[in-house]
Design a protein around this motif. Structure first.
Motif, PDB file in Angstrom:
ATOM      1  N   GLU A 104      -7.684  11.416 -12.200  1.00 47.63           N
ATOM      2  CA  GLU A 104      -7.494  12.182 -13.439  1.00 47.63           C
ATOM      3  C   GLU A 104      -6.195  12.974 -13.431  1.00 47.63           C
ATOM      4  N   ASN A 105      -5.771  13.470 -12.243  1.00 45.86           N
ATOM      5  CA  ASN A 105      -4.599  14.340 -12.175  1.00 45.86           C
ATOM      6  C   ASN A 105      -3.358  13.629 -11.656  1.00 45.86           C
ATOM      7  N   ILE A 106      -3.349  12.296 -11.696  1.00 46.20           N
ATOM      8  CA  ILE A 106      -2.220  11.575 -11.116  1.00 46.20           C
ATOM      9  C   ILE A 106      -0.912  11.873 -11.848  1.00 46.20           C
ATOM     10  N   PRO A 154      -2.890   6.858  -4.982  1.00 45.08           N
ATOM     11  CA  PRO A 154      -3.363   8.180  -4.543  1.00 45.08           C
ATOM     12  C   PRO A 154      -3.059   9.252  -5.586  1.00 45.08           C
ATOM     13  N   GLN A 155      -3.824  10.301  -5.567  1.00 42.18           N
ATOM     14  CA  GLN A 155      -3.776  11.323  -6.615  1.00 42.18           C
ATOM     15  C   GLN A 155      -2.461  12.086  -6.638  1.00 42.18           C
ATOM     16  N   HIS A 156      -1.850  12.325  -5.457  1.00 44.35           N
ATOM     17  CA  HIS A 156      -0.676  13.197  -5.405  1.00 44.35           C
ATOM     18  C   HIS A 156       0.624  12.413  -5.268  1.00 44.35           C
ATOM     19  N   ASN A 165       0.857  -1.180   0.000  1.00 43.60           N
ATOM     20  CA  ASN A 165       0.000   0.000   0.000  1.00 43.60           C
ATOM     21  C   ASN A 165       0.897   1.236   0.000  1.00 43.60           C
ATOM     22  N   LEU A 166       0.565   2.178  -0.885  1.00 43.72           N
ATOM     23  CA  LEU A 166       1.375   3.382  -1.006  1.00 43.72           C
ATOM     24  C   LEU A 166       0.602   4.575  -0.462  1.00 43.72           C
ATOM     25  N   SER A 167       1.239   5.306   0.433  1.00 44.65           N
ATOM     26  CA  SER A 167       0.619   6.517   0.972  1.00 44.65           C
ATOM     27  C   SER A 167       0.718   7.636  -0.055  1.00 44.65           C
ATOM     28  N   ASP A 168      -0.156   8.597   0.065  1.00 42.69           N
ATOM     29  CA  ASP A 168      -0.126   9.737  -0.837  1.00 42.69           C
ATOM     30  C   ASP A 168       1.185  10.507  -0.645  1.00 42.69           C
ATOM     31  N   TYR A 169       1.654  11.125  -1.705  1.00 38.56           N
ATOM     32  CA  TYR A 169       2.872  11.930  -1.732  1.00 38.56           C
ATOM     33  C   TYR A 169       4.157  11.118  -1.548  1.00 38.56           C
TER      34      TYR A 169
END
Length: 940
Positions: free
Chosen positions: A339-341, A314-316, A288-292
């Protein structure tokens, strides 16, 4: 320090007394006592302490037998085992040696001196010196049970196999040793290793710890390795990482954590690794990957998180890392992406999303990827490609969409991909249909630079007609395993300068349409040189198709047998391989390449075919075939067929019960081939006037009526007649047949026609002897001489030109013939052979001179005098033969022209055959004489 307790008084013979004291103590059952000697002083408290030598000691030992030995050294220049006390401590849990030099070779003598066979934990410490020591596997001989080793405060170099004698090692601490590097295979011999500490060393480039049993890491594992550039931790069992595990590796460039058991990668784990360029975390099945997690790493260029069962991202995750070039997220379980990944990743060149579960993508997901060159979205669940998805990826070179469920592709889906080189859409459900109003259009029209297109394993039922029109770089086009039915061969003509491979294996192709491509050379006469000089062509592979081997594919069979214009094969090279006929049943499983044009027929339906018969059309000789063989017929059927443009009619009545041959009035007037073998025919009263082949063998004929023989004698069309195995009566009535056999032995084999009574050959048997026989014997030679003379005269007048040419060529009877007579019937004075590239010179400079003046020459040039539509090879031959001389404009362009060379060879061959100069060569422009073949060099 404890006061000495002397259980025994030291005597002169000290060793003997020590032995006796120990023996007494053992007999009395007392605890071990501390024994001092002139080698070492011994003190006892809760442990034994040995100072060696007494007074100014150099080593101090703290011992609890079967528990531990701790050795401290003081100013000991080298390891000297002789100053150690003689103490039997047995197996130990812990062995420590501090500030001592390492043994020169091995710890084995030390173990023997203390009677130690097993140690669980060994700790070695030394104050650094200027001397660098090399640690080898021999140092740890006898320590195979060791589970924990701590090695610190040394200046050492490690041999690749220094751990070979420690197979049970679980924990290894190499902190603070000024180690510069570790080799890749250094931990091969320690399969149980779980904990490794390398902090405070000088490892500055690569640290490879792959294929070990490491389970956890913390910041202390790498403390002090601030100059480390590359860290390889693949193929371990690491399941957790502290957030600050890599915090001190501020110069780290590449890290690999592939093939571990990682669960969570926190957001800040790489926060301080600002020099990081490459991260590989694939093959962690529960990741599992955390955002940022990869955010704001401005030097990051490569990220690999393959094969980790990721269900989402996650998006960021990549935010602020705007220098990333390559991202691989293949073989996960991702169903959708934010959409903004990939927003602001304008330098990204390669993105791999293969092997996920993505069913749709946001329209703007790739809008920032203006530098993207390779995109892989294969093996997902996509169903549609709209016109917005690739709108801003103008630099895309490779696009892989294979193994999806794509059924719909918008006509403008690839409108911006003008630089696309490879497109793979195989294993989808795409049918290439866009309705009747846009027939012939396809979404690949805009991909002008396309080199490879794979549409195999789809639902396409029609070859895209206009696909190859603008593909100047096309080299590979795969349509295997589709549903294509018919194929217009002309649609395969390429504009590419490369050889183009087209795969149409395993489709439903039954017919190849050659109509348009057969007329292509006729309507493109100015391109025939280019066509012949082009070594590359469209190469078509089409095995495993249900080919119909009937007249609808007659052109294909002619193509296979080289019966079509040779230009066609320079355009399309069809490789049939082991392609078999599917229909008709008679040709089932016959190889197409084994068929000849004469084998091909088509059914003739609703053409008045007799009910008892089968009727076909054979295009090879433009013949209607009526097959009534072996139908138990007793009477010849009426032939009342109306067939346009048919030159021949063949009727097969073999193997029936006929007693009478067909007669006039039954519709056989146009029959050219009549097969009547193996019947019961007794009477032949008429033969068709256009007959070419007549088979009457194996019947009941005894004679042939004179009117029939007259018809046979007078026939100018008959080529073959079979009469064997009939019961011929050999009397005077057979004389006419005998004369026919003797005079027409080339049409009918007289050696097969025998008398029924004596089985003698009719043409050799003497029939009806009379005075006429003698007269005939005398008259025959005279008649033959007269006939021969008449024939010779007739042949001379008919072939006088050929005879004079032959005599002139052989230098025979030259008084009888002149060169002017040979050429008097020629249409032209000169045929000019030139390359179409030199046409301007011929038209503007040469023709005005030759066709002017008081005695103008009559000139033949192909651009003006050739008949449109006629085969080029035929027109070349006719032009040479109809001209008194052939004038060759020899230039570099002429040497590159296949048809020009053919024109020269035709004229040169005629000149050689006639034995006189027919060819005049005019050199035009600069000429590379190395390209001249022997024929051109030998022309005067």
């Amino acid at each position: 320090m404890a006061a000495p307790e002397n259980a025994c008084i030291m005597k002169e013979h000290e060793s003997l007394w020590i032995f006796l004291c120990i023996l007494i103590q053992l007999v009395q059952g007392k605890d071990s006592e501390c024994i001092s000697s002139n080698k070492c002083s011994c003190y006892k408290s809760n442990e034994f302490e040995y100072q060696c030598p007494p007074g100014k000691f150099k080593i101090v030992l703290h011992v609890i037998p079967r528990q531990y030995v701790k050795i401290d050294c003081y100013d000991l220049p080298e390891y000297d085992l002789s100053i150690f006390p003689d103490v039997d401590v047995g197996d130990l849990e812990y062995f420590q040696m501090r500030f001592c030099p390492l043994p020169n070779n091995s710890f084995n003598p030390t173990l023997d001196k203390f009677n130690i066979s097993n140690i669980k934990y060994m700790q070695l410490e030394e104050i650094r010196t200027t001397t660098i020591k090399t640690v080898t596997k021999e140092l740890f001989n006898g320590l195979s049970k060791l589970e924990k080793l701590s090695f610190s405060l040394f200046r050492i170099e490690l041999e690749d196999d220094f751990l070979e004698n420690l197979p049970n090692l679980i924990q290894l601490y190499l902190d603070n040793n000024e180690i510069h590097q570790l080799e890749n295979n250094m931990f091969y011999y320690t399969p149980r290793l779980r904990i490794l500490h390398l902090s405070r060393n000088l490892i500055s480039h690569q640290l490879h710890l792959w294929r070990n049993e490491l389970t956890s890491l913390s910041k202390y594992s790498f403390t002090g390795l601030r100059q480390l550039k590359s860290l390889e931790l693949s193929s371990n069992k690491i399941n957790s990482l502290d957030e600050d595990t890599f915090a001190e590796l501020i110069e780290l460039v590449n890290i690999s954590l592939r093939s571990n058991n990682l669960n969570v990668i926190t957001s800040n784990i790489f926060k301080r690794n600002i020099a990081l360029e490459g991260v590989r975390i694939g093959n962690n099945p529960n990741l599992n990957l955390s955002d940022y997690v990869f955010a704001n790493l401005t030097n990051l260029t490569n990220v690999n998180i393959d094969n980790s069962n990721l269900e989402s991202l996650p998006q960021h995750i990549f935010e602020g890392s705007f220098n990333i070039l390559d991202i691989s997220i293949k073989n996960n379980s991702i169903k959708e992406l934010p959409e903004n990944i990939f927003k602001n990743l304008e330098k990204l060149k390669k993105l791999n999303l293969n092997g996920n579960k993505i069913s749709s993508l946001p329209n703007a997901i790739f809008s920032s990827l203006r530098s993207l060159e390779e995109l892989y979205i294969g093996d997902n669940n996509l169903t549609e490609i709209n016109e917005k998805l690739f709108k801003n990826t103008a630099n895309l070179r490779i696009l892989n969409l294979r193994y999806n469920n794509i059924a719909t592709i918008h006509l403008n889906a690839f409108i911006g991909l003008r630089k696309l080189l490879t497109l793979d859409l195989s294993y989808n459900q795409y049918d290439l249909k866009y309705g009747d109003n846009v027939e012939g259009l396809n979404p690949f029209s805009y991909c002008e630079e396309l080199q490879r297109l794979n549409l195999s394993h789809n639902a396409i039922d029609m070859f895209p007609e206009s696909f190859m029109d603008n593909k100047v770089n096309l080299r590979y086009f795969d349509l295997d395993y589709n549903k294509i039915n018919d194929l217009r061969v002309a649609s395969l003509i390429k504009v590419s300068t490369y050889e183009v491979i087209v795969y149409l294996n395993n489709n439903n192709i039954s017919v190849l349409d050659f109509r348009d491509i057969k007329i292509y050379p006729i309507f493109n006469p100015n391109n025939y040189d280019a066509l012949h000089n082009n070594d590359s062509s469209t190469v078509l592979y089409m095995s495993q198709n249900p080919i119909s081997c009937d007249c609808f594919n007659f052109d294909l069979i002619q193509y296979v047998n080289d019966k079509l214009d040779p230009v066609i094969k320079t355009l399309v090279d069809i490789r049939l391989g082991n392609l078999h006929c599917s229909t008709p049943e008679a040709f089932d499983q016959i190889l197409v390449r084994d068929l000849k044009p004469r084998h091909i027929t088509c059914p003739l339906e609703n053409m008045g075919c007799p009910k008892q018969c089968g009727c076909d059309f054979r295009p090879y000789d433009n013949c209607a075939v009526v097959d009534c063989s072996y139908r138990n017929l007793t009477n010849a059927p009426v032939i009342n067929m109306t067939i346009n443009n048919v030159k021949q009619v063949e009727v097969n009545l073999e193997g029936n019960e006929l007693e009478n041959a067909p007669y006039t009035g039954l519709g056989y007037d146009n029959v050219t081939n009549l097969f009547l073998s193996n019947n019961h025919i007794k009477k032949l009263s008429w033969i068709p006037p256009k007959i070419k082949v007549l088979r009457l063998d194996r019947n009941q004929l005894t004679f042939i009526e004179s009117k029939v023989l007259n018809s046979l004698n007078e026939s100018t069309t008959l080529q073959n007649l079979t009469l064997y195995q009939n019961p011929w009566s050999c009397g005077c009535s057979t004389v006419g047949l005998q004369n026919y056999l003797r005079n027409h032995y080339k049409k009918v084999n007289p050696n097969e026609v025998k008398c029924e009574d004596d089985k003698l050959l009719i043409d050799r048997k003497e029939l009806c002897k009379s005075h006429w026989t003698i007269a005939l014997a005398i008259a025959t030679p005279i008649l033959l001489v007269v006939c021969a003379t008449a024939i010779a005269v007739a042949l001379y007048f008919y072939y006088q030109e050929e005879i004079k040419v032959w005599l002139y060529a052989k230098n025979l009877c030259l008084w009888f013939v002149t060169e002017e007579e040979l050429d008097k019937d020629k249409t032209y004075d000169i045929f000019i052979s030139y390359s179409h590239k030199d046409e301007e010179f011929v038209i503007q400079n040469l023709l005005p001179v030759l066709e002017a003046g008081p005695n103008p020459f009559k000139i033949c040039i192909h651009v003006r005098d050739w008949v449109p539509g006629e085969f080029i090879a035929t027109q070349v031959t006719n032009s040479v033969l109809d001209s008194r001389r052939t004038l060759v404009i020899l230039s570099e362009s002429f040497l590159e022209s296949v048809w020009g060379k053919m024109e020269f060879r035709t004229a040169h061959t005629q000149a050689i055959n006639e034995g006189r100069a027919r060819v005049i060569v005019v050199k035009y422009g600069q000429l590379n004489e190395e390209k001249l073949d022997n024929e051109l060099k030998n022309v005067p």
